[in-house]
Design an enzyme around this catalytic site. Sequence first.
Site, PDB file in Angstrom:
ATOM      1  N   GLU A   1       2.139 -40.726  13.724  1.00 42.97           N
ATOM      2  CA  GLU A   1       2.104 -39.466  14.276  1.00 42.97           C
ATOM      3  C   GLU A   1       1.320 -38.088  14.929  1.00 42.97           C
ATOM      4  OE1 GLU A   1       5.105 -37.932   9.818  1.00 42.97           O
ATOM      5  OE2 GLU A   1       2.063 -37.634   9.731  1.00 42.97           O
TER       6      GLU A   1
ATOM      7  N   ASP B   1      13.816 -42.374   8.293  1.00 44.31           N
ATOM      8  CA  ASP B   1      14.545 -42.685   7.726  1.00 44.31           C
ATOM      9  C   ASP B   1      16.055 -42.203   7.437  1.00 44.31           C
ATOM     10  OD1 ASP B   1      13.508 -41.750   4.988  1.00 44.31           O
ATOM     11  OD2 ASP B   1      11.769 -42.222   6.070  1.00 44.31           O
TER      12      ASP B   1
END
Length: 228
Positions: A12, A196
């Site tokens: 990230e 997701d």
Amino acid sequence: MRLGIISALAEEQQGLIEALQSPARHFHGMREYTAGKLWEIDAVCVLSRIGKVAAAMTATTLVEKFGVTHIIFTGVAGSGDKNVQVGDMVVAESLIQHDFDASPLFPQFEIPLTGLSSFATDVALTDRLAAAAAPIARVHRGLIASGDQFIGKLTQILALKTALPDVLAVEMEGAAVAQVCFELGIPFAVIRTISDNANDDAAVDFMHFIKTVASRYAFAVIENFCKA
Ligand code: SAH
């Protein structure tokens, strides 16, 4: 401004640490804090590791030991809304700890002795972050929910949405950083790229997304934010 930038996972924040000018590394409490300049902004980058306690400890250390005056969290999250799709970004206007429940002593979700169940992000930082993200992805603004659970079952996300219908995204750190920043009086903002749908496919989708997209998006947003 001395800006603290937190992510949970290496993917990230990939590239950001390399982009720091005159980097100085410090190890503290099982984390590596790297201080330097990011496009002229004085910054400290760190990986919090996963979950609310990890994130709270990292945010506190950034403020108390590394003297940051503002905090941004950038990472990925599961979608909490039909209109929020994988690859979209969610900028938090407020954050709630969806697994906090001291009822019947306090209302469900309320953080005892604060009188609050969600913590609002700083408006100026949030506007600047949303503007930085706009050229990169579709951006939503609203409520993000955090808890010490990976939401990877349809039944889990449906139950969460029943309790908290306004939630746009689910993750595991943001609301902890929000509480720390509220209590220390530090302006903060949170941006999450959706990896997701927090359903039965979440674990597989998450693993794929984190490898392919997460770091490119985070890097571009922070670059735009710093240059603005
Ligand atoms: N197996 C992974 C675990 C990651 S946990 C690993 O070992 O790296 C998921 C991370 O992404 C957390 O930091 C959380 O903030 C975020 N996240 C993404 N999708 C999520 C979801 N559906 N539920 C909860 N957190 C999610």
